[in-house]
Write an enzyme that holds these catalytic residues in place. Structure first.
Site, PDB file in Angstrom:
ATOM      1  CD1 TRP A 358      -1.929   0.466   3.998  1.00 23.69           C
ATOM      2  CD2 TRP A 358      -4.117   0.590   4.595  1.00 23.69           C
ATOM      3  NE1 TRP A 358      -2.559   1.212   3.111  1.00 23.69           N
ATOM      4  CE2 TRP A 358      -3.851   1.377   3.375  1.00 23.69           C
ATOM      5  CE3 TRP A 358      -5.225   0.316   5.149  1.00 23.69           C
ATOM      6  CZ2 TRP A 358      -4.724   1.886   2.814  1.00 23.69           C
ATOM      7  CZ3 TRP A 358      -6.378   0.935   4.501  1.00 23.69           C
ATOM      8  CH2 TRP A 358      -6.234   1.700   3.403  1.00 23.69           C
ATOM      9  CG  ASP A 359      -0.238  -1.977   0.832  1.00 23.85           C
ATOM     10  OD1 ASP A 359      -0.253  -1.048   1.584  1.00 23.85           O
ATOM     11  OD2 ASP A 359       0.146  -1.805  -0.400  1.00 23.85           O
ATOM     12  CD  GLU A 501      -0.143   6.969   1.866  1.00 24.11           C
ATOM     13  OE1 GLU A 501       0.281   7.097   0.777  1.00 24.11           O
ATOM     14  OE2 GLU A 501       0.214   6.132   2.645  1.00 24.11           O
ATOM     15  CE  LYS A 614      -0.755   7.993  -2.984  1.00 25.70           C
ATOM     16  NZ  LYS A 614       0.338   7.832  -1.813  1.00 25.70           N
TER      17      LYS A 614
END
Ligand code: IFM
Length: 787
Positions: A358-359, A501, A614
């Site tokens: 998805w970056d 995550e 995170k």
């Protein structure tokens, strides 16, 4: 002593140079990755000419994915190496671990893509020698790279032996992706290696050729060597004191996945590649380093003329940071090939195996959309091709429509996320990687980018050919994934991982649910729109995708999807049961400059029990779907969740910076900018070992243009609301809005917007409409400044 220097450039090169000024063989990975050179087709780590134990020599060619074995996922294979060159001085192998280093400097010039290394070295036998190494990867011919070395003995004459050629003893951490293939040498000069990947059968041709030239016209003895997985020349010669010898090595890399072979059969490509590439390479090699480099440099010049962003800051690092990001953003994309995505580490390392995440859509895509909409379109077309794998994944999981793979490689590979990862600190076993199974928000992220692109560019052709289909198919996926909670009567999305995550197997992740809802809403609106205004297109898509049924289902279920709401304190739960999690003192991890240190104390199961993130989760949601939330909700949630976020992903700080900027948290925003810009450029010497952080490069650009300059897309309007940090006096950049190239300069008092296009451009400045005719420039006083 600090190894890196970020303020070396002066005059015309001020804030254009990234330098390593101390050699340390323990930290080779840092500069191999951040000095990576490329052109979107090739990506070559800057490993040194001489070899060291801890080096990672990588050459990647985009799209050449191969699967080593049934147990491993497909990855970008490491190509034969042409960068190494063993140099012997009077029998001593040149190595900075021997003898004495008198001077050392390795510099990446962002302006022209060349890396220069200057070394003054005293050999174990006491011979002082000046070395000047150069290397570039061509932007003029994507197959070509050149290296050059000048050797100058300072205090005595020396004998030199050079061993250089093509080393095929390469692997990806041990996985060997190529058959032995063949090796040969032509005309006593041109070295050739032909190989094939073991599973995908991509045929490759690698060439190299040397040229040795000394001021004294020294006689050079050349001896060809072909051995198992290697083909070289050994050159022997002597030079006198203060006489320089120049050695050039020009190399070329070609494969049957090259764009030019796209429209012919694989067999035909395999037949012709060897001769076609040999001819191209020999013609290029004859031009020599200087000419080839100048041609490449000209392309870089053109790039910077169009794209350089000026930041006048009290700290030159801010300027260097955005240029460094743009350097990598330029070399990570093959702008003309819609079969290719961008890897999470681009082409700079083995990390994430060359896969796209998805970056791309959320962190990288906006950069290309604002600056080169045509290239942005190819990235979405790649996702269109990926529909094959996305439909396959949905079907395999019992869903309808298209479920995008969490990690994608070649267009029809489907899901390629590995199943096992690092060691579990508690069990001592490899930890399972669940993202490929349950991190599902990517389907909505892709749909989001499609719609964003359309609103930004008005590219109807793309929507008709590709865009609508992506949105409709992903909407179908969500409809089939949602489950009805019979008690509440609401639909829910269960058992997922959100962007954060550090939380697995969660229900109703706010980011996922809102984005899924948005995806379905887009589908509903676009169906209504084309049904009304483009009947033929509607009928065609209806025939293919059954839009009638999709619309019915959307009307029935979409608004029943549960969207987590703020509690009595105004905080939206990141997922069901979030508030019941335990608190943890995070100061130790927050202070650490190394990411993921929490894993040294806890395993995933344990981390799941704590309020610790995170990376941004809800904060990314606010950034993407800003219009859905009022400012107070955004502020409260931003502060609440940021406190619990370790920013252990390189994707985190940039979005936090943009939101901090919008919320008027100026100091924090600036700190986050510096943090994002330091992900690869900072003082941490190991964090880039596996490759640079692509998304973070996009994030640095977003922080400047979407954050500080405040240029964002809201609805169908381009909105400009600048918030310069106090350390900055000016920023200036170019972008393209609805086909019109705009030049925007913002200082402390005003914004100047020049429409360099022919048609008028309309935008909103601090909430007020502004219309700028083609060729016109407007100056707008910033709020609170004297007009
Ligand atoms: O996609 C990201 C994810 O959000 C965090 N872990 C790394 C991935 C690749 O960059």
């Amino acid at each position: 002593m600090e190894n890196m220097k970020y303020n070396l450039g002066s005059g015309a090169l001020e804030n254009w140079l990234v330098a390593e000024t101390v050699f340390n063989a323990d930290f080779l990975g840092k500069c191999e990755a951040i000095f990576c050179q490329g052109n979107g087709y090739l990506g070559i780590r800057h490993s040194l000419e001489e070899s060291y134990v801890g080096e990672t020599r990588n050459t990647f060619v985009t799209g050449t994915f191969n699967k080593f074995s049934a147990e491993e996922v497909t990855e970008l294979p490491n190509f034969p190496d042409v960068t190494a060159m063993d140099i012997y001085i009077d029998g001593d192998r040149f190595s900075l671990e021997k003898g004495e280093i008198k001077e050392y400097e390795r510099v990446l010039n962002l302006l022209n893509g060349e890396v220069l290394r200057k070394v003054v070295w005293v050999s174990p036998k006491g011979k002082e020698i000046k070395f000047l190494f150069r290397r570039f990867v061509s932007f003029a011919n994507e197959h070509i790279l050149g290296s050059a070395v000048e050797i100058l003995p300072v205090n005595d004459g020396i004998s030199i032996r050079i061993l250089s050629g093509i080393n095929k003893r390469v692997s990806n951490s041990g996985s060997q992706h190529f058959e032995d293939g063949s090796s040969r040498i032509y005309e006593g000069k041109y070295i050739e290696s032909i190989q094939e990947t073991t599973e995908s059968k991509v045929k490759t041709a690698v060439f190299t050729a040397h040229n040795i030239d000394s001021e004294q016209g020294t006689e050079v003895k050349a001896h060809p060597i072909i051995k198992r997985r290697g083909v070289y020349y050994q050159y022997d010669f002597s030079i006198g004191k203060e006489n320089a010898v120049h050695i050039e090595k020009i190399s070329g890399i070609y494969t049957t996945r090259d764009l030019k072979y796209r429209d012919i059969s694989e067999n035909e490509a395999r037949e012709v590649i060897k001769e076609e590439s040999k001819a191209d390479f020999i013609a290029e090699a004859k031009k020599g380093y200087k000419l080839l480099f100048e041609k490449s440099e000209a392309v870089w010049r053109e790039f910077w003329n169009k794209n350089d962003i000026t930041i006048n800051s009290e700290d030159g690092f801010d300027q260097l940071g955005i240029r460094f990001a743009q350097y990598h953003l330029n070399i990570m994309i093959k702008r003309d090939d819609n079969r290719l995505g961008i890897g999470a580490k681009a082409l700079s390392g083995e990390g994430y195996k060359g896969h796209s995440f998805w970056d791309t859509e959320i962190f990288l895509f906006p950069y290309y959309m604002y600056t080169d909409p045509k290239a942005a379109r190819t990235l979405l077309e790649y996702r269109y091709h990926n529909l094959y794998g996305a439909r396959k994944k949905a079907a395999e999981n019992g869903f309808s429509g298209a479920q995008y793979p969490w990690e994608s490689a070649w267009i029809d590979d489907g899901e390629v996320t590995p199943l096992m990862g690092d060691a579990d600190v508690v069990t001592g076993e490899a930890m399972p990687i669940l993202t490929g199974l349950i991190e599902i928000h990517i389907s909505a992220d892709v749909a989001f980018a499609v719609d964003e692109y359309y609103r930004f560019t008005g590219d109807t052709d793309f929507m008709e050919k590709n865009g609508y289909e992506i949105i409709f198919e992903t909407a179908k996926f969500w409809l089939s994934k949602m489950e009805k909670n019979e008690k509440s009567g609401k639909y829910e999305i269960l058992d997922v991982i959100g962007p954060d995550e550090y939380k697995e197997h969660i229900d109703n992740n706010a980011y996922t649910n809102y984005m899924a809802h948005h995806n379905m809403k887009l589908a509903k609106e676009y169906i209504a729109d084309i049904k009304e205004s483009r009947t033929a297109l509607y009928e065609q898509l209806d025939l293919k995708l059954n839009l009638k049924q999709l619309e019915e289902e959307l009307c029935l279920k979409m608004e029943e999807l549960y969207l987590p709401q703020p509690d009595e304190n105004g905080i939206i739960p990141q997922f069901d049961g979030y508030f019941k999690l335990k608190d943890l003192d995070l100061s130790k991890y927050k202070q650490s400059s190394i990411v993921g240190t929490i894993y040294r104390d806890f395993n995933m199961e344990q981390i799941n029990e704590y309020k610790v993130s995170k990376q941004g989760d809800i904060v990314v949601l606010f950034f993407l779907l800003r219009e859905l939330f009022d400012k107070e909700t955004v502020r409260k949630n931003f502060l609440y969740y940021e406190e619990k976020t370790l920013h252990d992903s390189s994707l985190s700080k940039c979005t936090h910076g943009i939101m901090a900027s919008e919320l008027g948290l100026e100091e924090m925003a600036y700190k986050f900018y510096k943090g994002s810009a330091s992900v690869d450029l900072g003082t941490e010497m190991r964090s880039s070992d596996m490759g640079i952080h692509s998304a973070s490069m996009g994030g640095v650009w977003q922080s400047v243009v979407m954050g500080f300059a405040g240029v964002r897309l809201f609805g169908n309007s381009l909105s400009v609301s600048p918030r310069l940090p106090k350390e900055w006096s000016l920023i200036s950049f170019n972008m393209v809005w609805r086909g019109q190239p705009l030049g925007i300069t913002i200082d402390k008092e005003k914004a100047s917007i020049k429409n360099n296009g022919e048609e008028s451009a309309e935008l909103m400045f601090e909430g007020l409409p502004v219309r700028i005719s083609g060729g016109e420039k407007v100056d707008i006083t910033l709020p609170g400044k004297p007009a």
